[in-house]
Design an enzyme around this catalytic site. Structure first.
Site, short mmCIF file in Angstrom:
data_model
loop_
_atom_site.label_atom_id
_atom_site.label_comp_id
_atom_site.label_asym_id
_atom_site.label_seq_id
_atom_site.Cartn_x
_atom_site.Cartn_y
_atom_site.Cartn_z
N VAL A 12 32.64 39.71 39.32
CA VAL A 12 31.57 40.58 39.50
C VAL A 12 30.48 40.18 40.25
O VAL A 12 30.21 40.72 41.14
CB VAL A 12 31.02 40.81 37.88
N ARG A 37 29.83 23.84 38.46
CA ARG A 37 31.17 23.87 39.06
C ARG A 37 31.23 24.60 40.32
O ARG A 37 32.11 24.52 41.45
CB ARG A 37 32.09 24.83 38.12
N SER A 38 30.40 25.86 40.63
CA SER A 38 30.31 26.68 41.61
C SER A 38 29.26 26.25 42.88
O SER A 38 29.08 26.71 43.81
CB SER A 38 30.11 28.11 41.27
N CYS A 128 31.97 48.09 30.58
CA CYS A 128 32.52 48.85 31.54
C CYS A 128 33.31 50.20 30.95
O CYS A 128 33.24 51.17 31.53
CB CYS A 128 33.64 48.11 32.04
N SER A 158 41.07 42.58 34.31
CA SER A 158 39.94 42.21 35.03
C SER A 158 38.79 42.06 34.03
O SER A 158 37.63 41.38 34.17
CB SER A 158 39.46 43.25 36.11
N LYS A 212 30.58 48.37 20.56
CA LYS A 212 29.71 48.64 21.89
C LYS A 212 29.65 49.90 22.52
O LYS A 212 28.95 50.68 22.74
CB LYS A 212 30.21 47.77 22.93
N ARG A 234 44.18 46.13 25.40
CA ARG A 234 44.48 45.53 26.51
C ARG A 234 45.91 45.75 27.05
O ARG A 234 46.81 45.65 26.25
CB ARG A 234 44.27 43.96 26.36
N HIS A 241 40.31 50.55 34.54
CA HIS A 241 40.44 50.91 32.81
C HIS A 241 40.75 52.28 32.79
O HIS A 241 40.30 53.27 33.57
CB HIS A 241 39.18 50.57 32.11
#
Length: 338
Positions: A12, A37-38, A128, A158, A212, A234, A241
């Site tokens: 994202v 890590r990033s 989403c 995703s 949700k 899924r 989606h």
């Protein structure tokens, strides 16, 4: 605007960079934050090269106007005060604050004005699956209030992040090569399979993802009348989606009225010529901005019912684009940011 992205290296976060550019968002300065890590990675944005800073409680967000956060609920909760204490508006893509009464939950096509009432300088970006559903529900609800929604979702890899997308592609390769598929991001093999579970199960037998959709829809649409029953699944699709929806309204509505309302609504594209095989599919909708609707018909079991099909890009409208659209609306309508 001085912009920050927390979680810049994730799926994202990367999409946010892309969408900010596509939407011609007025970026004066850009700061990127991430984990150990990033931290140190560099990304190009327009004519800038921006290095990812390590997010810590010593991170200085003074001067930041809008901070997009997409690093998970625990990170959002831990660093919300650090991010907002100098006045930055935090548009949060996690589930951390969505149901807090003092945090607006916003889909610009549905309830943009809610973004003005943000006492904690935090705005929630909805889940989403909820986002694409309410974009399609709003025009119908304006014709006659919706009382019930039954929805079955077909959710892409995703939704579980970039690593999950990579795992799905890897599983297909491994199976084609005759080796056992790697299973790390999902509870079971997703390639050539569907999994009737998204997120953890609650005591009532529904998953957290399904609840949700129930709770967020009611908050966004300001309605205690709408009851939402969801089954979230899924499927082996990369990033868009799909949802099959059955709903009931207080009064019967003609199909022609719904189609006209959809065609006039922002953020929606009607693709509904079933006899010509024209209907939305995730393969076609990936990387597209709008929510697509089709397969509109009367519910044969309910005189006040409608049934239809909805598809939207999970990373784009389901996450990054919705967040950027909130920010764009604020630039035009919030006196503190103009």
């Amino acid at each position: 605007m001085n912009i920050a992205i927390v979680g810049a290296s994730g799926a994202v976060g990367q999409e946010l960079l892309k969408v900010l550019d596509e939407q011609n968002f007025p970026v004066t300065s850009l700061r990127l934050f991430g984990s150990k890590r990033s931290a140190g990675q560099e990304y190009r944005f327009r004519d800038m090269t921006v290095k990812v800073e390590l997010l810590s409680h010593d991170s200085d967000f003074s001067g930041v106007d809008i901070a997009f956060t997409s690093a998970g609920a625990s990170t959002s909760k831990e660093y919300a005060e650090t991010i907002t204490k100098h006045g930055a508006v935090m548009i949060d893509n996690s589930s951390a604050f969505r149901m807090d009464p003092d945090v607006p939950l916003v889909v610009p096509e549905v309830n943009p004005e809610d973004a003005l009432d943000k006492p904690r300088n935090i705005i929630g970006n909805p889940n989403c699956t909820t986002i694409q559903m309410v974009v399609a529900l709003k025009p119908i609800n304006d014709l006659s209030p919706i009382t019930k929604v039954h929805v079955s979702t077909y959710q892409a890899a995703s939704g579980a992040g970039a690593a999950a997308m990579a795992e799905l592609e890897k599983q297909f390769r491994e199976i084609a090569e005759g080796t056992s598929p790697t299973i790390e991001k999902f509870p079971f093999q997703l390639a050539y399979n569907i999994i009737p579970q998204v997120d953890v199960f609650m005591d009532n037998g529904y998953t957290k993802e399904e609840m949700k959709m129930y709770n967020e829809t009611r908050k966004i649409m300001h309605s205690d009348k709408i009851k939402v029953s969801a089954t979230c699944v899924r499927v082996p699709v990369l990033r868009a989606h799909s949802e099959a929806i059955w709903l009931e309204t207080e009064q019967p509505i003609e199909i022609s009225e719904v189609r006209r309302a959809w065609e006039e609504a922002p953020g929606l594209v009607v693709k509904d010529e079933p006899f010509s095989k024209e209907y939305p599919m995730p393969l076609d909708i990936s990387d597209k901005d709008p929510v697509y609707v089709g397969r509109l018909r009367k519910d044969l079991s309910d005189s006040k019912g409608l049934s239809f099909w909805v598809v939207g890009d999970q990373i784009k409208k389901g996450a990054a684009l919705n967040a950027v659209q909130i920010a764009l609306w604020l630039l035009k309508n919030d006196p503190k940011l103009r």
